[in-house]
Design a protein around this motif. Structure first.
Motif, PDB file in Angstrom:
ATOM      1  N   THR A 184     -11.537 -49.754  15.692  1.00 57.79           N
ATOM      2  CA  THR A 184     -11.926 -49.472  14.302  1.00 57.79           C
ATOM      3  C   THR A 184     -11.246 -50.436  13.334  1.00 57.79           C
ATOM      4  O   THR A 184     -11.885 -51.007  12.443  1.00 57.79           O
ATOM      5  CB  THR A 184     -11.566 -48.020  13.934  1.00 57.79           C
ATOM      6  OG1 THR A 184     -12.243 -47.122  14.809  1.00 57.79           O
ATOM      7  CG2 THR A 184     -11.970 -47.714  12.502  1.00 57.79           C
ATOM      8  N   LEU A 185      -9.934 -50.606  13.503  1.00 58.72           N
ATOM      9  CA  LEU A 185      -9.186 -51.499  12.616  1.00 58.72           C
ATOM     10  C   LEU A 185      -9.583 -52.957  12.826  1.00 58.72           C
ATOM     11  O   LEU A 185      -9.685 -53.725  11.866  1.00 58.72           O
ATOM     12  CB  LEU A 185      -7.686 -51.328  12.858  1.00 58.72           C
ATOM     13  CG  LEU A 185      -7.101 -49.958  12.472  1.00 58.72           C
ATOM     14  CD1 LEU A 185      -5.644 -49.856  12.894  1.00 58.72           C
ATOM     15  CD2 LEU A 185      -7.246 -49.720  10.969  1.00 58.72           C
ATOM     16  N   ASN A 186      -9.829 -53.335  14.080  1.00 57.50           N
ATOM     17  CA  ASN A 186     -10.212 -54.722  14.364  1.00 57.50           C
ATOM     18  C   ASN A 186     -11.550 -55.088  13.749  1.00 57.50           C
ATOM     19  O   ASN A 186     -11.785 -56.235  13.356  1.00 57.50           O
ATOM     20  CB  ASN A 186     -10.269 -54.951  15.874  1.00 57.50           C
ATOM     21  CG  ASN A 186      -8.878 -55.039  16.494  1.00 57.50           C
ATOM     22  OD1 ASN A 186      -7.871 -55.079  15.794  1.00 57.50           O
ATOM     23  ND2 ASN A 186      -8.825 -55.066  17.810  1.00 57.50           N
ATOM     24  N   ALA A 187     -12.450 -54.112  13.676  1.00 55.78           N
ATOM     25  CA  ALA A 187     -13.768 -54.372  13.090  1.00 55.78           C
ATOM     26  C   ALA A 187     -13.657 -54.729  11.611  1.00 55.78           C
ATOM     27  O   ALA A 187     -14.539 -55.407  11.066  1.00 55.78           O
ATOM     28  CB  ALA A 187     -14.666 -53.158  13.272  1.00 55.78           C
ATOM     29  N   ARG A 188     -12.578 -54.301  10.988  1.00 55.53           N
ATOM     30  CA  ARG A 188     -12.381 -54.576   9.565  1.00 55.53           C
ATOM     31  C   ARG A 188     -11.555 -55.828   9.327  1.00 55.53           C
ATOM     32  O   ARG A 188     -11.556 -56.383   8.216  1.00 55.53           O
ATOM     33  CB  ARG A 188     -11.681 -53.387   8.893  1.00 55.53           C
ATOM     34  CG  ARG A 188     -12.446 -52.072   9.022  1.00 55.53           C
ATOM     35  CD  ARG A 188     -11.575 -50.921   8.571  1.00 55.53           C
ATOM     36  NE  ARG A 188     -12.228 -49.621   8.764  1.00 55.53           N
ATOM     37  CZ  ARG A 188     -11.611 -48.447   8.679  1.00 55.53           C
ATOM     38  NH1 ARG A 188     -10.312 -48.423   8.389  1.00 55.53           N
ATOM     39  NH2 ARG A 188     -12.264 -47.320   8.864  1.00 55.53           N
ATOM     40  N   ALA A 189     -10.818 -56.259  10.344  1.00 55.64           N
ATOM     41  CA  ALA A 189      -9.950 -57.434  10.200  1.00 55.64           C
ATOM     42  C   ALA A 189     -10.779 -58.716  10.252  1.00 55.64           C
ATOM     43  O   ALA A 189     -11.779 -58.794  10.969  1.00 55.64           O
ATOM     44  CB  ALA A 189      -8.898 -57.448  11.301  1.00 55.64           C
ATOM     45  N   THR A 190     -10.340 -59.709   9.507  1.00 56.88           N
ATOM     46  CA  THR A 190     -11.082 -60.974   9.449  1.00 56.88           C
ATOM     47  C   THR A 190     -10.442 -62.060  10.300  1.00 56.88           C
ATOM     48  O   THR A 190     -11.109 -63.012  10.682  1.00 56.88           O
ATOM     49  CB  THR A 190     -11.165 -61.474   7.992  1.00 56.88           C
ATOM     50  OG1 THR A 190      -9.837 -61.586   7.453  1.00 56.88           O
ATOM     51  CG2 THR A 190     -11.973 -60.492   7.145  1.00 56.88           C
ATOM     52  N   ARG A 191      -9.158 -61.922  10.598  1.00 55.61           N
ATOM     53  CA  ARG A 191      -8.464 -62.935  11.383  1.00 55.61           C
ATOM     54  C   ARG A 191      -8.065 -62.362  12.738  1.00 55.61           C
ATOM     55  O   ARG A 191      -7.587 -61.237  12.822  1.00 55.61           O
ATOM     56  CB  ARG A 191      -7.213 -63.419  10.654  1.00 55.61           C
ATOM     57  CG  ARG A 191      -7.482 -64.024   9.284  1.00 55.61           C
ATOM     58  CD  ARG A 191      -6.205 -64.634   8.726  1.00 55.61           C
ATOM     59  NE  ARG A 191      -5.102 -63.676   8.737  1.00 55.61           N
ATOM     60  CZ  ARG A 191      -3.833 -63.996   8.491  1.00 55.61           C
ATOM     61  NH1 ARG A 191      -3.512 -65.262   8.233  1.00 55.61           N
ATOM     62  NH2 ARG A 191      -2.881 -63.074   8.505  1.00 55.61           N
ATOM     63  N   ASP A 192      -8.253 -63.141  13.796  1.00 55.66           N
ATOM     64  CA  ASP A 192      -7.914 -62.686  15.140  1.00 55.66           C
ATOM     65  C   ASP A 192      -6.433 -62.350  15.267  1.00 55.66           C
ATOM     66  O   ASP A 192      -6.060 -61.419  16.000  1.00 55.66           O
ATOM     67  CB  ASP A 192      -8.290 -63.741  16.186  1.00 55.66           C
ATOM     68  CG  ASP A 192      -9.736 -63.618  16.630  1.00 55.66           C
ATOM     69  OD1 ASP A 192     -10.426 -62.690  16.154  1.00 55.66           O
ATOM     70  OD2 ASP A 192     -10.188 -64.455  17.435  1.00 55.66           O
TER      71      ASP A 192
END
Length: 256
Positions: A184-192
């Motif tokens: 869920t959080l990764n889907a919102r993050a823009t940088r790897d």
């Protein structure tokens, strides 16, 4: 004083350059995902990736091939699969590693593991020679630990947790809950670099499972199905959760 630059690789390093193999395999370049799959199998059976074994030799070749541009990081050439077999002899055991039908390594160890009898523990922990689902998840932390957690990974981890514990609901504080939160959080993050990786979730998977069991083909099928259904391309990651559980199931089956 200038330093001499290393000579650029003029042609890919093939399996035939690394191992005494013949036929089609000998002409195939060693690719990064080939290494990852064999590392998964080695870790599942031996608990680590020993120096001098096939995966170690392949890793150097694959890295040089990738740096020279002959293969990409996601390339997989060993599509026929890899296997590790154990033969117990008096006072020692022999480990044989194969890519497809070609043996790429055979190693002798002084102490055998055990009698080869498998028993599932409902309290977690050791299950004899059998590789558990929790151990397969931990192997994924080694082979795909830097991969950001996606929905397909979370679904596969949830399926693995269900198969390991027999519980149909997600356990608070378990690996599946952590994976879903990360996805869920990764889907919102823009940088790897800001994303949670599989290694962060799975490095201590066995300690987060209240019960565990040896991986079976049915377990592998369920985990693979969950990962594929939640992937945009309906595929599984070559060194991901489904691949690790499938490798563990194959090794367990070969010991029966």
């Amino acid at each position: 004083m200038s330093q001499q630059q290393p000579e650029k690789l003029q042609k890919p390093i093939k399996y035939g350059d690394v191992f005494p193999v013949q036929g089609e395999l000998a002409e195939m370049p060693v690719a990064p995902k080939d290494v990852a799959i064999l590392q998964t199998a080695e870790n599942a059976m031996l608990g680590h990736n020993p120096k001098g074994y096939a995966a170690s030799a392949m890793q150097s070749a694959a890295m040089q091939n990738e740096v020279a541009g002959f293969v990409c990081h996601e390339d997989l050439n060993a599509e026929s699969g890899v296997t590790i077999k154990e033969t117990e002899l008096p006072g020692k055991r022999v480990i044989t590693e194969s890519v497809g039908d070609e043996v790429v390594g055979q190693y002798s160890q002084a102490a055998p593991l055990s009698s080869g009898q498998f028993s599932a523990s409902q309290q977690g922990g050791s299950t004899g020679d059998a590789i558990t689902i929790g151990e397969a998840l931990e192997a994924t932390a080694l082979t795909a630990g830097k991969k950001p957690v996606e929905w397909s990974d979370a679904a596969a981890i949830q399926a693995a947790e269900v198969r390991a514990t027999g519980r149909t609901s997600i356990m608070p504080g378990g690996v599946a809950a952590a994976a879903q939160s990360a996805a869920t959080l990764n889907a919102r993050a823009t940088r790897d670099e800001d994303k949670t990786k599989l290694g962060d979730i799975l490095s201590n998977a066995t300690t987060k499972l209240p019960s565990d069991k040896p991986a079976t083909r049915r377990d592998a099928e369920r985990v693979t199905g969950a990962e594929m259904r939640n992937d945009p391309n309906l595929t599984t990651h070559p060194a991901g959760v489904a691949a690790s559980v499938a490798a563990a199931a194959r090794l367990n089956q070969s010991h029966k």
